[in-house]
Design an enzyme around this catalytic site. Structure first.
Site, PDB file in Angstrom:
ATOM      1  N   ASN A 194       0.868  -1.183   0.000  1.00 53.65           N
ATOM      2  CA  ASN A 194       0.000   0.000   0.000  1.00 53.65           C
ATOM      3  C   ASN A 194       0.900   1.226   0.000  1.00 53.65           C
ATOM      4  O   ASN A 194       1.482   1.575   1.017  1.00 53.65           O
ATOM      5  CB  ASN A 194      -0.877  -0.055   1.261  1.00 53.65           C
ATOM      6  CG  ASN A 194      -1.838   1.104   1.353  1.00 53.65           C
ATOM      7  OD1 ASN A 194      -1.717   2.093   0.618  1.00 53.65           O
ATOM      8  ND2 ASN A 194      -2.799   0.998   2.245  1.00 53.65           N
ATOM      9  N   ARG A 251      -2.705  -1.854  -3.357  1.00 55.72           N
ATOM     10  CA  ARG A 251      -3.710  -0.787  -3.325  1.00 55.72           C
ATOM     11  C   ARG A 251      -3.384   0.211  -4.434  1.00 55.72           C
ATOM     12  O   ARG A 251      -2.230   0.595  -4.630  1.00 55.72           O
ATOM     13  CB  ARG A 251      -3.675  -0.072  -1.986  1.00 55.72           C
ATOM     14  CG  ARG A 251      -4.635   1.090  -1.985  1.00 55.72           C
ATOM     15  CD  ARG A 251      -4.256   2.111  -0.955  1.00 55.72           C
ATOM     16  NE  ARG A 251      -5.061   3.302  -1.098  1.00 55.72           N
ATOM     17  CZ  ARG A 251      -4.674   4.500  -0.707  1.00 55.72           C
ATOM     18  NH1 ARG A 251      -3.492   4.675  -0.169  1.00 55.72           N
ATOM     19  NH2 ARG A 251      -5.463   5.531  -0.870  1.00 55.72           N
ATOM     20  N   HIS A 284     -10.198   6.791  -1.412  1.00 53.23           N
ATOM     21  CA  HIS A 284     -10.429   6.186  -0.086  1.00 53.23           C
ATOM     22  C   HIS A 284     -11.461   5.063  -0.147  1.00 53.23           C
ATOM     23  O   HIS A 284     -12.069   4.707   0.868  1.00 53.23           O
ATOM     24  CB  HIS A 284     -10.915   7.239   0.941  1.00 53.23           C
ATOM     25  CG  HIS A 284      -9.867   8.212   1.363  1.00 53.23           C
ATOM     26  ND1 HIS A 284     -10.145   9.525   1.653  1.00 53.23           N
ATOM     27  CD2 HIS A 284      -8.520   8.080   1.525  1.00 53.23           C
ATOM     28  CE1 HIS A 284      -9.025  10.153   1.997  1.00 53.23           C
ATOM     29  NE2 HIS A 284      -8.019   9.297   1.908  1.00 53.23           N
ATOM     30  N   ARG A 302      -4.018  19.817   0.590  1.00 54.63           N
ATOM     31  CA  ARG A 302      -4.786  19.999  -0.658  1.00 54.63           C
ATOM     32  C   ARG A 302      -5.912  21.010  -0.472  1.00 54.63           C
ATOM     33  O   ARG A 302      -6.524  21.072   0.587  1.00 54.63           O
ATOM     34  CB  ARG A 302      -5.398  18.659  -1.096  1.00 54.63           C
ATOM     35  CG  ARG A 302      -4.353  17.588  -1.255  1.00 54.63           C
ATOM     36  CD  ARG A 302      -4.990  16.245  -1.607  1.00 54.63           C
ATOM     37  NE  ARG A 302      -4.043  15.180  -1.361  1.00 54.63           N
ATOM     38  CZ  ARG A 302      -4.374  13.945  -1.013  1.00 54.63           C
ATOM     39  NH1 ARG A 302      -5.643  13.604  -0.855  1.00 54.63           N
ATOM     40  NH2 ARG A 302      -3.454  13.027  -0.822  1.00 54.63           N
ATOM     41  N   GLU A 317      -8.295  -1.546   5.903  1.00 50.81           N
ATOM     42  CA  GLU A 317      -8.057  -1.585   4.454  1.00 50.81           C
ATOM     43  C   GLU A 317      -7.337  -2.861   4.018  1.00 50.81           C
ATOM     44  O   GLU A 317      -7.690  -3.464   2.995  1.00 50.81           O
ATOM     45  CB  GLU A 317      -7.261  -0.345   4.038  1.00 50.81           C
ATOM     46  CG  GLU A 317      -8.128   0.905   4.096  1.00 50.81           C
ATOM     47  CD  GLU A 317      -7.329   2.195   4.178  1.00 50.81           C
ATOM     48  OE1 GLU A 317      -6.532   2.333   5.125  1.00 50.81           O
ATOM     49  OE2 GLU A 317      -7.516   3.050   3.313  1.00 50.81           O
TER      50      GLU A 317
END
Ligand code: AMP
Length: 403
Positions: A10, A91, A179, A235, A384
């Protein structure tokens, strides 16, 4: 199926997380996990822990580039201390408009996803690099791509479509979201009692929020790229396009190279904005909370913008869902920052969201709404890796997704 060692890789924009699971009929045992963080810096971090939490590595190496970083992971995987993986799950934030299904990775598929790097510019280059390296390191092991965009595939066209000229829509410019593996893991953990009207906010260094109806994504805040949606660590989130044009024209006063100007604009919108840009201090919520406690007004404004934007988004998703049964907060801030949770929910009583200050005074999984709150508010850490392992086993067995 007898149990198999499944490796999960990941990568973030400057990190590689890895974990090895022994996975079989319903059982998932993590054998070890680790991470390399701070790629591109002189003082990176490399750690590894076994299943009991014992440290196998805890170092601060120089990590000038991703090749040095991945070699640390490769050496750990080849140390002989653990079984060789029988399958690897990667991922991937976005595979662009053509790679939308989780699937086995081939060199051609990697090239295809690489050609859409603009859809996740901070994440795709390192992810495809790691895929190529993993294929080289373990040539006989099947590798699978598990996409964040996969969960969002159920959004209706009205949520996906961007209000732009058709020629750009035809190039695949639309809302994809990100996500998704985290959202999938929240829905998975709520089974079999997934509320019909659910909002999940993943509040980490990157932040997003999704409206989920009966376990399927109805809308999500991130857009073509993870830069859209909520304000997050570095961001902008959604912003008047005129602001980007203003900044681009300022950049163009100093450079005539269009590609260099685009790169600079991207750095402004994705790496220098958000909590960091407003606070001029840090993208990390812990630093900002400390600064607020010391009376730092810019840190206060940055965090206020963050929580205010999330509250606005919750309101709009309640409207989309036609009500709300449950709000789930997750990600590093959702799981740990008690003050952010309280600030987000403070003005949402009219929507039936009422927190209990004492219940909220915890870190990690909990119900934090008041006993009489019409909407249940929960904190649920994402799983995850587990979702990636589940998809890998399903794909190894040649099964389609029951969802
Ligand atoms: P993530 O990207 O999910 O790892 O989340 C990173 C964000 O979670 C950063 O802004 C951290 O400051 C924040 N975070 C992590 N732990 C805590 C904590 N104990 N209190 C407040 N914020 C935290």
């Amino acid at each position: 199926m007898s149990s198999l060692p499944v490796l999960v890789l990941n990568s973030g924009s400057s990190s590689i997380k890895f974990s090895l699971y022994e996975a079989g009929n319903g059982s998932r045992t993590r054998l070890f996990e680790g991470a390399v963080d701070g790629i591109g810096t002189d003082l990176g971090k490399f750690w590894m822990k076994d299943a009991s939490g014992n440290k196998l590595a805890d170092e601060t190496p120089a990590l000038p580039n991703r090749s040095v970083a991945f070699n640390l992971v490769a050496d750990a995987l080849q140390s002989g201390k653990f079984p060789k993986p029988a399958a690897i799950g990667h991922r991937m934030v976005s595979g662009g408009p053509t790679v939308l299904e989780n699937q086995k990775i081939t060199p051609a598929l990697i090239d295809e996803m690489d050609s859409y790097a603009a859809f996740a510019p901070l994440h795709t280059p390192i992810a495809v690099y790691i895929m190529r390296e993993a294929l080289r390191l373990f040539p006989s092991v099947p590798n699978f791509v598990i996409l964040d965009t996969y969960f969002h595939r159920t959004m209706p066209e009205v949520a996906k479509h961007m209000p732009i000229p058709e020629e750009y829509s035809a190039m695949g410019v639309r809302r994809y979201g990100a996500h998704g593996i985290s959202y999938e893991s929240i829905v998975y953990q709520l089974q079999p009692n997934v509320p019909e009207k659910l909002i999940v906010a993943h509040l980490g260094n990157g932040a997003s929020i999704s409206a989920i109806r009966s376990g399927k994504c109805l809308d999500t805040s991130m857009g073509l790229t993870p830069t859209g949606g909520l304000i997050s660590g570095t961001r902008t989130g959604d912003i008047d396009p005129g602001v980007l044009l203003f900044i681009l024209r300022k950049i163009a006063e100093k450079t005539t190279n269009a590609e260099a100007a685009a790169d600079q604009l991207e750095a402004v919108a994705s790496k220098k904005a958000g909590l960091l840009g407003v606070s001029e201090l840090s993208n990390d919520m812990r630093d900002l909370r400390e600064a607020i406690a010391d009376g730092n007004a810019k840190a206060r404004l940055a965090v206020d913008k963050f929580t205010w934007t999330i509250a606005k988004w919750i309101g709009s998703y309640v409207a989309e869902l036609g009500g709300l049964d449950m709000l789930v907060l997750t990600g590093g801030i959702g799981e740990n920052d008690i003050a952010s949770r309280a600030e987000i929910c403070a003005g949402l009583g009219a929507l039936g969201i009422v927190l209990d200050a004492q219940r909220n005074n915890v870190r990690g999984a909990a119900v934090i709404s008041a006993q009489n709150s019409p909407v249940t508010v929960r904190v649920i850490p994402p799983l995850e890796d587990l979702i990636i392992v589940n998809h890998v086993l399903r794909l190894l067995g040649g099964q389609s997704d029951p969802a």
